[in-house]
Scaffold this active site. Structure first.
Site, PDB file in Angstrom:
ATOM      1  N   ALA A  24      -1.946  -2.070  10.927  1.00 19.70           N
ATOM      2  CA  ALA A  24      -2.808  -1.416  11.916  1.00 19.70           C
ATOM      3  C   ALA A  24      -2.570  -2.037  13.290  1.00 19.70           C
ATOM      4  O   ALA A  24      -2.185  -3.197  13.400  1.00 19.70           O
ATOM      5  CB  ALA A  24      -4.274  -1.556  11.502  1.00 19.70           C
ATOM      6  N   HIS A  42     -18.089   2.470   4.974  1.00 22.00           N
ATOM      7  CA  HIS A  42     -17.907   2.068   3.568  1.00 22.00           C
ATOM      8  C   HIS A  42     -17.727   0.544   3.487  1.00 22.00           C
ATOM      9  O   HIS A  42     -18.361  -0.132   2.689  1.00 22.00           O
ATOM     10  CB  HIS A  42     -16.684   2.771   2.958  1.00 22.00           C
ATOM     11  CG  HIS A  42     -16.199   2.146   1.683  1.00 22.00           C
ATOM     12  ND1 HIS A  42     -15.465   0.970   1.654  1.00 22.00           N
ATOM     13  CD2 HIS A  42     -16.391   2.488   0.386  1.00 22.00           C
ATOM     14  CE1 HIS A  42     -15.223   0.639   0.410  1.00 22.00           C
ATOM     15  NE2 HIS A  42     -15.768   1.539  -0.391  1.00 22.00           N
ATOM     16  N   ASN A  43     -16.858   0.020   4.323  1.00 18.97           N
ATOM     17  CA  ASN A  43     -16.605  -1.422   4.284  1.00 18.97           C
ATOM     18  C   ASN A  43     -17.837  -2.220   4.696  1.00 18.97           C
ATOM     19  O   ASN A  43     -18.114  -3.277   4.127  1.00 18.97           O
ATOM     20  CB  ASN A  43     -15.418  -1.781   5.180  1.00 18.97           C
ATOM     21  CG  ASN A  43     -14.096  -1.377   4.546  1.00 18.97           C
ATOM     22  OD1 ASN A  43     -14.038  -0.425   3.770  1.00 18.97           O
ATOM     23  ND2 ASN A  43     -13.038  -2.069   4.882  1.00 18.97           N
ATOM     24  N   GLU A  71     -20.048  -2.312   1.846  1.00 19.38           N
ATOM     25  CA  GLU A  71     -19.448  -3.250   0.882  1.00 19.38           C
ATOM     26  C   GLU A  71     -19.853  -4.700   1.222  1.00 19.38           C
ATOM     27  O   GLU A  71     -20.230  -5.472   0.332  1.00 19.38           O
ATOM     28  CB  GLU A  71     -17.929  -3.070   0.931  1.00 19.38           C
ATOM     29  CG  GLU A  71     -17.106  -4.047   0.133  1.00 19.38           C
ATOM     30  CD  GLU A  71     -15.607  -3.853   0.422  1.00 19.38           C
ATOM     31  OE1 GLU A  71     -15.133  -2.694   0.441  1.00 19.38           O
ATOM     32  OE2 GLU A  71     -14.911  -4.861   0.654  1.00 19.38           O
ATOM     33  N   SER A  76      -9.529   3.665   0.381  1.00 17.65           N
ATOM     34  CA  SER A  76     -10.179   2.478  -0.174  1.00 17.65           C
ATOM     35  C   SER A  76      -9.795   2.285  -1.623  1.00 17.65           C
ATOM     36  O   SER A  76      -9.537   3.237  -2.343  1.00 17.65           O
ATOM     37  CB  SER A  76     -11.697   2.603  -0.074  1.00 17.65           C
ATOM     38  OG  SER A  76     -12.298   1.467  -0.660  1.00 17.65           O
ATOM     39  N   HIS A  99     -40.913  -1.237  34.131  1.00 16.65           N
ATOM     40  CA  HIS A  99     -40.095  -0.300  33.352  1.00 16.65           C
ATOM     41  C   HIS A  99     -40.892   0.903  32.865  1.00 16.65           C
ATOM     42  O   HIS A  99     -40.326   1.765  32.221  1.00 16.65           O
ATOM     43  CB  HIS A  99     -39.435  -1.032  32.174  1.00 16.65           C
ATOM     44  CG  HIS A  99     -38.399  -2.028  32.624  1.00 16.65           C
ATOM     45  ND1 HIS A  99     -37.306  -1.657  33.381  1.00 16.65           N
ATOM     46  CD2 HIS A  99     -38.291  -3.368  32.443  1.00 16.65           C
ATOM     47  CE1 HIS A  99     -36.564  -2.732  33.643  1.00 16.65           C
ATOM     48  NE2 HIS A  99     -37.149  -3.787  33.091  1.00 16.65           N
ATOM     49  N   MET A 152       0.828  -1.215   0.000  1.00 12.62           N
ATOM     50  CA  MET A 152       0.000   0.000   0.000  1.00 12.62           C
ATOM     51  C   MET A 152       0.862   1.265   0.000  1.00 12.62           C
ATOM     52  O   MET A 152       0.636   2.189  -0.792  1.00 12.62           O
ATOM     53  CB  MET A 152      -0.939   0.012   1.210  1.00 12.62           C
ATOM     54  CG  MET A 152      -2.046  -1.011   1.150  1.00 12.62           C
ATOM     55  SD  MET A 152      -3.209  -0.696  -0.198  1.00 12.62           S
ATOM     56  CE  MET A 152      -4.041   0.780   0.394  1.00 12.62           C
ATOM     57  N   ARG A 167     -42.354  -5.323  29.319  1.00 13.69           N
ATOM     58  CA  ARG A 167     -41.300  -4.767  30.158  1.00 13.69           C
ATOM     59  C   ARG A 167     -41.904  -4.159  31.424  1.00 13.69           C
ATOM     60  O   ARG A 167     -41.346  -4.245  32.514  1.00 13.69           O
ATOM     61  CB  ARG A 167     -40.493  -3.709  29.391  1.00 13.69           C
ATOM     62  CG  ARG A 167     -39.752  -4.260  28.192  1.00 13.69           C
ATOM     63  CD  ARG A 167     -38.877  -3.193  27.516  1.00 13.69           C
ATOM     64  NE  ARG A 167     -37.718  -2.893  28.332  1.00 13.69           N
ATOM     65  CZ  ARG A 167     -37.444  -1.734  28.887  1.00 13.69           C
ATOM     66  NH1 ARG A 167     -38.263  -0.722  28.702  1.00 13.69           N
ATOM     67  NH2 ARG A 167     -36.370  -1.555  29.623  1.00 13.69           N
ATOM     68  N   LYS A 185     -14.759   5.380   6.592  1.00 11.01           N
ATOM     69  CA  LYS A 185     -14.157   4.255   5.860  1.00 11.01           C
ATOM     70  C   LYS A 185     -14.713   2.928   6.389  1.00 11.01           C
ATOM     71  O   LYS A 185     -14.979   2.000   5.621  1.00 11.01           O
ATOM     72  CB  LYS A 185     -12.627   4.295   6.020  1.00 11.01           C
ATOM     73  CG  LYS A 185     -11.885   3.033   5.565  1.00 11.01           C
ATOM     74  CD  LYS A 185     -12.058   2.759   4.074  1.00 11.01           C
ATOM     75  CE  LYS A 185     -11.069   1.782   3.481  1.00 11.01           C
ATOM     76  NZ  LYS A 185     -10.881   0.509   4.114  1.00 11.01           N
TER      77      LYS A 185
HETATM   78  P1  NBP Z   1       1.093  -4.368   6.111  1.00 13.96           P
HETATM   79  O1  NBP Z   1      -0.167  -4.141   6.823  1.00 13.96           O
HETATM   80  O2  NBP Z   1       1.456  -5.737   5.706  1.00 13.96           O
HETATM   81  O3  NBP Z   1       2.284  -3.780   7.000  1.00 13.96           O
HETATM   82  C1  NBP Z   1       3.632  -3.915   6.586  1.00 13.96           C
HETATM   83  C2  NBP Z   1       4.376  -2.639   6.782  1.00 13.96           C
HETATM   84  O4  NBP Z   1       4.362  -2.230   8.152  1.00 13.96           O
HETATM   85  C3  NBP Z   1       5.839  -2.822   6.416  1.00 13.96           C
HETATM   86  O5  NBP Z   1       6.289  -1.636   5.816  1.00 13.96           O
HETATM   87  C4  NBP Z   1       6.475  -3.054   7.778  1.00 13.96           C
HETATM   88  O6  NBP Z   1       7.847  -2.778   7.804  1.00 13.96           O
HETATM   89  C5  NBP Z   1       5.722  -2.067   8.581  1.00 13.96           C
HETATM   90  N1  NBP Z   1       5.852  -2.245  10.027  1.00 13.96           N
HETATM   91  C6  NBP Z   1       5.333  -3.191  10.845  1.00 13.96           C
HETATM   92 BR1  NBP Z   1       4.349  -4.614  10.289  1.00 13.96          BR
HETATM   93  N2  NBP Z   1       5.658  -3.030  12.126  1.00 13.96           N
HETATM   94  C7  NBP Z   1       6.422  -1.932  12.139  1.00 13.96           C
HETATM   95  C8  NBP Z   1       7.081  -1.253  13.179  1.00 13.96           C
HETATM   96  N3  NBP Z   1       6.956  -1.644  14.443  1.00 13.96           N
HETATM   97  N4  NBP Z   1       7.838  -0.195  12.850  1.00 13.96           N
HETATM   98  C9  NBP Z   1       7.940   0.199  11.571  1.00 13.96           C
HETATM   99  N5  NBP Z   1       7.320  -0.397  10.541  1.00 13.96           N
HETATM  100  C10 NBP Z   1       6.562  -1.454  10.830  1.00 13.96           C
HETATM  101  O7  NBP Z   1       1.201  -3.404   4.831  1.00 13.96           O
HETATM  102  P2  NBP Z   1       0.118  -3.105   3.697  1.00 13.96           P
HETATM  103  O8  NBP Z   1      -0.549  -4.347   3.260  1.00 13.96           O
HETATM  104  O9  NBP Z   1       0.810  -2.251   2.693  1.00 13.96           O
HETATM  105  O10 NBP Z   1      -0.967  -2.235   4.443  1.00 13.96           O
HETATM  106  C11 NBP Z   1      -0.665  -0.986   5.070  1.00 13.96           C
HETATM  107  C12 NBP Z   1      -1.908  -0.478   5.744  1.00 13.96           C
HETATM  108  O11 NBP Z   1      -2.912  -0.278   4.772  1.00 13.96           O
HETATM  109  C13 NBP Z   1      -2.507  -1.435   6.773  1.00 13.96           C
HETATM  110  O12 NBP Z   1      -3.052  -0.718   7.836  1.00 13.96           O
HETATM  111  C14 NBP Z   1      -3.591  -2.133   6.038  1.00 13.96           C
HETATM  112  O13 NBP Z   1      -4.646  -2.578   6.869  1.00 13.96           O
HETATM  113  C15 NBP Z   1      -4.049  -1.083   5.080  1.00 13.96           C
HETATM  114  N6  NBP Z   1      -4.534  -1.695   3.838  1.00 13.96           N
HETATM  115  C16 NBP Z   1      -5.513  -1.112   3.207  1.00 13.96           C
HETATM  116  C17 NBP Z   1      -5.975  -1.633   2.043  1.00 13.96           C
HETATM  117  C18 NBP Z   1      -7.042  -0.923   1.378  1.00 13.96           C
HETATM  118  O14 NBP Z   1      -7.629  -1.411   0.442  1.00 13.96           O
HETATM  119  N7  NBP Z   1      -7.328   0.260   1.823  1.00 13.96           N
HETATM  120  C19 NBP Z   1      -5.465  -2.772   1.480  1.00 13.96           C
HETATM  121  C20 NBP Z   1      -4.470  -3.357   2.108  1.00 13.96           C
HETATM  122  C21 NBP Z   1      -4.010  -2.800   3.302  1.00 13.96           C
HETATM  123  P3  NBP Z   1       8.914  -3.929   7.429  1.00 13.96           P
HETATM  124  O15 NBP Z   1       8.996  -3.926   5.942  1.00 13.96           O
HETATM  125  O16 NBP Z   1      10.137  -3.467   8.084  1.00 13.96           O
HETATM  126  O17 NBP Z   1       8.384  -5.219   7.985  1.00 13.96           O
END
Ligand code: NBP
Length: 477
Positions: free
Chosen positions: A76, A186-187, A190, A128, A452, A13, A446, A183
């Site tokens: 997250a 939205h989900n 969905e 999204s 109540h 992302m 009730r 958001k």
């Molecule tokens: P991930 O959710 O798989 O997270 C991986 C990233 O987080 C890597 O860059 C990793 O670094 C970093 N990270 C972690 Br885990 N712990 C860390 C820490 N303690 N300190 C620093 N960096 C840390 O990545 P993603 O799939 O690209 O998703 C990113 C966000 O977007 C998430 O919140 C996810 O839920 C959301 N998302 C949204 C959609 C959408 O459609 N909107 C889709 C997919 C994801 P590293 O490389 O060093 O391990």
């Protein structure tokens, strides 16, 4: 030269958002905990724009122009807290941290309050559209202070999807957690959309007897009308797909267990707390859970169903009826979603423009559809609309659909095909239009077992009947 904005967290992302920003001519600072990701991005995509890679947070922050704009795209939960803390320590008053991950809005509220104390703007931004959207134009729902949007808005609007009329699918939603809240809804919507589409498929397949490829054709036709949407479009693709290994329709070789990552569940949990009925979303979440209960399903497999033979549908006519049921149920679940946004705005003191939410969902996101422009128009005509069902046009359409909608729910019941989304939506519609609800009896019960009290239709005040005694009525306040 300094970078206009920085992206920290360069998994799929973050990498795509950074590329999207760079492709729009913005110089983007890059940081990832594991530096190989940063290097890979610059090696593979460095030619797409101006990147300023950094190996540590301090160098990353130092490369940003002021006020600094830091977008974090990390996992997250606790990772997000850790990364926020790491950057907050390096930032100055007036700088901004944008969390583009899937945070729960309550976490966003907590983080925003804590950073506001330190003079840092924290912006929870719902994004999204998945990885494809992040690269080519997502729908972006930023919360946080209006002041921060002055600095962030132009960049975010630049990289957001554009609606058919050219306007960006990004708008400031409201303070603190408002963006992540919207958001989440939205989900939830969905989930409801997907469930309703699945029910339409199930009825066309198991009542009308169409093959998956024929149903794909029906969906393609629907996609040229008022149901025109990304989800209907991809449903047709999935239904038309043949499994290479077996030659069977793909939909027949996929295990019938739908998984979930939790945002639908968050929506329903939050709706329960807010006291807003979102039965369309709830049924969709429950339907996914039910699908995964293998033991339960196995144990119930031999329970009897209808004797059969009921209501042989006229195929062509039935498909048209299912379209009506799907459309009317969809209007109900969107109406419920907007009621939820409304209730949260009151609860948290957010001033959310309901029409703007519809406008930024017209493109980029999973529920993108022509339909959303109609919702935008409904709120433009009346921003205080209590329910979408009260909009003149939606009321006329749903009113016109209701006979077919009832027929479809009736057929589903008679044939033993579960249609929880269609039937819950219809029950909601009927409950809203009812002159009298049996809630009067519930309240009487009730009063009987718990004193109540109740209100009367003919007099002010509250009352209690002495059920155990002479059944006299006493005013109680
Ligand atoms: P991930 O959710 O798989 O997270 C991986 C990233 O987080 C890597 O860059 C990793 O670094 C970093 N990270 C972690 Br885990 N712990 C860390 C820490 N303690 N300190 C620093 N960096 C840390 O990545 P993603 O799939 O690209 O998703 C990113 C966000 O977007 C998430 O919140 C996810 O839920 C959301 N998302 C949204 C959609 C959408 O459609 N909107 C889709 C997919 C994801 P590293 O490389 O060093 O391990």
């Amino acid at each position: 030269t300094k970078a206009r904005i920085g992206v920290a967290g360069l998994a799929v992302m973050g990498r795509n958002l950074a590329r999207n920003l760079a492709r729009h001519g913005h110089t983007v600072a890059l940081y990832n905990r594991t530096p190989t990701r940063t290097r890979a991005l610059v090696e593979e995509y460095g030619h797409e724009g101006a990147f300023v890679p950094a190996d540590d947070p301090a160098a990353f922050v130092a490369s940003l122009e002021r006020p600094r704009r830091v977008v974090i795209m990390v996992k997250a939960g606790q990772s997000t807290d850790a990364v926020i803390e790491e950057f907050a320590a390096l930032l100055d008053q007036g700088d901004m941290i944008v969390d583009g991950g899937n945070a729960h809005f309550e976490d966003t509220r907590r983080r925003e309050a804590a950073l506001r104390e330190r003079g840092i703007h924290f912006v929870g931004a719902g994004i999204s559209g998945g990885e494809e959207g992040a690269l080519n134009g997502p729908s972006i729902m930023p919360g946080g202070s209006a002041e921060s949007y002055v600095f962030l808005g132009p960049l975010l609007e630049d990289i957001a999807a554009k609606a058919a009329d050219g306007s960006p699918c990004c708008a400031h939603i409201g303070p603190d957690g408002a963006g992540h809240f919207v958001k989440m809804v939205h989900n939830g919507i969905e989930y409801a959309d997907m469930q309703l589409i699945a029910e339409a498929y199930d009825l066309l397949r198991h009542v009308a007897g169409y093959r998956p490829d024929e149903i794909a054709g029906i969906f393609r036709t629907w996609n040229t009308g008022r149901l025109d949407s990304y989800l209907i479009e991809i449903t047709a693709e999935v239904l038309a797909h043949t499994d290479a290994a077996t030659g069977q329709p793909f939909v027949d070789v996929v295990a019938d267990r739908a998984e979930q990552k939790g945002t639908g569940r968050w929506t329903v949990q939050t709706a329960l707390d807010l006291g807003v009925p979102v039965s369309g979303i709830a049924e969709a979440v429950f339907a996914r859970s039910l699908s995964g209960h293998a033991g339960l399903r196995q144990a119930a497999r031999s329970l009897p169903g209808p004797s059969g033979g009921a209501l042989p549908p006229e195929s062509g006519g039935f498909a048209a009826q299912v379209e009506q049921a799907l459309y009317a149920s969809k209007v109900v679940s969107y109406a419920q979603g907007w009621n939820m946004i409304d209730a949260a705005a009151v609860e948290y003191g957010w001033d959310i423009d309901p029409g703007a939410v519809a406008a930024i969902w017209r493109g980029g996101c999973i529920i993108r559809a022509a339909f959303l422009d109609r919702i935008r128009a409904a709120f433009a005509a009346d921003p205080a609309l209590p329910t979408l069902l009260a909009d003149k046009e939606f009321a006329a359409e749903v009113g016109g659909a209701q006979e077919d909608w009832r027929a479809v729910v009736g057929t589903a019941v008679a044939r033993g095909v579960p249609a929880p989304g269609f039937s819950a939506a219809l029950a909601y519609y009927d409950a809203l239009r009812a002159e009298r609800l049996p809630a009067a009896l519930t309240q009487g019960q009730r009063d009987y077992f718990g004193a109540h009290t109740y209100r009367r239709t003919d007099r002010e005040g509250s009352f209690h009947t002495l059920w155990g005694g002479g059944r006299e009525e006493r005013p109680t306040g």
